[in-house]
Enzyme design. Structure first.
Site, PDB file in Angstrom:
ATOM      1  N   LYS A   1      18.512  12.706  62.274  1.00  0.00           N
ATOM      2  CA  LYS A   1      19.187  13.990  61.342  1.00  0.00           C
ATOM      3  C   LYS A   1      19.293  14.462  60.519  1.00  0.00           C
ATOM      4  O   LYS A   1      19.568  13.478  59.567  1.00  0.00           O
ATOM      5  CB  LYS A   1      20.541  14.008  62.068  1.00  0.00           C
ATOM      6  CG  LYS A   1      21.158  15.622  61.909  1.00  0.00           C
ATOM      7  CD  LYS A   1      22.684  15.486  62.122  1.00  0.00           C
ATOM      8  CE  LYS A   1      24.008  14.937  60.987  1.00  0.00           C
ATOM      9  NZ  LYS A   1      24.188  16.060  60.106  1.00  0.00           N
TER      10      LYS A   1
ATOM     11  N   ASP B   1      19.195  19.333  60.374  1.00  0.00           N
ATOM     12  CA  ASP B   1      20.637  20.027  60.727  1.00  0.00           C
ATOM     13  C   ASP B   1      21.527  21.041  59.464  1.00  0.00           C
ATOM     14  O   ASP B   1      22.298  20.112  58.034  1.00  0.00           O
ATOM     15  CB  ASP B   1      22.152  18.761  60.411  1.00  0.00           C
ATOM     16  CG  ASP B   1      22.674  19.138  61.079  1.00  0.00           C
ATOM     17  OD1 ASP B   1      23.296  20.840  60.694  1.00  0.00           O
ATOM     18  OD2 ASP B   1      23.911  18.450  60.772  1.00  0.00           O
TER      19      ASP B   1
ATOM     20  N   LYS C   1      21.935  24.015  59.330  1.00  0.00           N
ATOM     21  CA  LYS C   1      23.230  25.354  59.547  1.00  0.00           C
ATOM     22  C   LYS C   1      22.221  26.381  58.971  1.00  0.00           C
ATOM     23  O   LYS C   1      24.031  27.055  58.348  1.00  0.00           O
ATOM     24  CB  LYS C   1      24.332  24.370  58.831  1.00  0.00           C
ATOM     25  CG  LYS C   1      24.362  23.649  59.929  1.00  0.00           C
ATOM     26  CD  LYS C   1      26.216  23.358  59.114  1.00  0.00           C
ATOM     27  CE  LYS C   1      26.251  22.050  60.434  1.00  0.00           C
ATOM     28  NZ  LYS C   1      26.367  20.685  59.864  1.00  0.00           N
TER      29      LYS C   1
ATOM     30  N   THR D   1      33.875  21.222  62.813  1.00  0.00           N
ATOM     31  CA  THR D   1      35.013  20.118  63.358  1.00  0.00           C
ATOM     32  C   THR D   1      35.860  20.164  61.848  1.00  0.00           C
ATOM     33  O   THR D   1      37.486  19.299  62.502  1.00  0.00           O
ATOM     34  CB  THR D   1      34.248  19.252  63.868  1.00  0.00           C
ATOM     35  OG1 THR D   1      33.550  18.449  62.522  1.00  0.00           O
ATOM     36  CG2 THR D   1      33.945  18.767  65.159  1.00  0.00           C
TER      37      THR D   1
ATOM     38  N   ARG E   1      27.744   7.018  59.689  1.00  0.00           N
ATOM     39  CA  ARG E   1      29.193   5.825  59.070  1.00  0.00           C
ATOM     40  C   ARG E   1      29.431   4.713  59.488  1.00  0.00           C
ATOM     41  O   ARG E   1      28.649   3.906  58.971  1.00  0.00           O
ATOM     42  CB  ARG E   1      30.220   6.003  58.197  1.00  0.00           C
ATOM     43  CG  ARG E   1      30.099   6.986  56.870  1.00  0.00           C
ATOM     44  CD  ARG E   1      30.867   8.331  56.086  1.00  0.00           C
ATOM     45  NE  ARG E   1      31.374   9.426  57.385  1.00  0.00           N
ATOM     46  CZ  ARG E   1      32.552   9.607  57.379  1.00  0.00           C
ATOM     47  NH1 ARG E   1      33.263  10.223  56.260  1.00  0.00           N
ATOM     48  NH2 ARG E   1      32.539  10.925  58.267  1.00  0.00           N
TER      49      ARG E   1
END
Ligand code: C5P
Length: 248
Positions: free
Chosen positions: A42, A69, A71, A134, A226
């Protein structure tokens, strides 16, 4: 939901490693450690704005699937152009904000189609909508963004808008997978961040699941940053996640 039995390759293909790095050289260190593992990569805005299309091409040349990614969220004509460019770049997945509305999401799909019409060697990327980040709390949703109702209602409305606009799935919390699959159908794809193997630091994620819990919930792809990138031994960390998915 019954637990799927996965081969090592299928399990690795469900893991999207978040390459959250400031430049290509830093990302290359992790890539060297993970060499030969057929996971998804990603690339988010931090790395893409620094290392650009060339870095994505180099991942593709090494055989990786790539989720870009970035967006996208802009007027329909601009998002159509963006979607056209990333399809020509050869990414396997990219995302747009459902908050851009139906016209914008349909324009993204038009941009993809025009790229495919112009070059039959290109593969159609999977196009995913962001419903609610999130990091957005209910208070922010209601008081700052101005969307009333519950988080579940907001996620449901955007997921249904995404499916009606021709998109393939949504980014969601692993806790929302069942909800999304229930009202959008089992083939509507879910990409879930907020994954933490047992015993690993949660960091700034709030509602997390372990890889095997997320698999059991029915997630199609899990974004993991992570727990792999900051591990003392990243290769051992991803191998252990893959092992957990093979034997949930
Ligand atoms: O390090 P960690 O596993 O928390 O990384 C999660 C990745 O998923 C990051 O790249 C983050 O930008 C991304 N993400 C997220 N929550 C979303 C959408 C994307 O954490 N709603």
């Amino acid at each position: 939901m019954s637990v799927q039995t996965l081969s090592r390759e299928q399990a690795a293909g469900k893991v999207m490693v978040a390459l959250d790095y400031p430049d290509a050289a830093s990302a290359e260190k992790l890539l060297a450690a993970l060499e030969g593992i057929p996971c998804y990569m990603k690339v988010g805005m931090q790395l893409f704005y620094a290392a650009g299309p060339d870095f994505v091409r180099s991942l593709k040349q090494r055989g990786y699937k790539v989720f870009l990614d970035v967006k996208m969220h802009d007027i329909p004509n601009t998002v159509k152009g963006g979607a056209n460019s990333v399809t020509r770049l050869g990414v396997d997945m990219f995302n747009v904000h459902a908050a851009g509305g139906r016209d914008m999401m349909e324009a993204a799909m038009d941009g993809v189609d025009e790229a495919l019409d112009a070059d039959s060697t290109l593969a159609r990327p999977t196009v995913i909508a962001v419903t609610q980040l999130t990091s957005t709390s209910l208070e922010m949703l209601n008081d700052e963004i101005g969307i009333l109702g519950t988080m579940e209602e907001a996620v449901k409305r955007y997921a249904l808008l995404a499916i009606a606009s021709g998109l393939d799935g949504v980014v969601a919390s692993p806790h929302e997978v069942t909800l999304v699959k229930d009202f959008c159908g089992p083939t509507f794809q879910t990409v879930t961040p907020g994954i933490r193997p047992a015993g690993v630091d949660i960091g700034d994620q709030s509602r997390v699941m372990t890889p095997s819990e997320a698999l059991q919930a029915g997630t199609d792809y899990m974004v993991i940053g992570r727990p792999i990138t900051k591990a003392a031994d990243p290769r051992a960390a991803i191998e252990s996640i893959i092992e957990e998915l093979i034997k949930p």
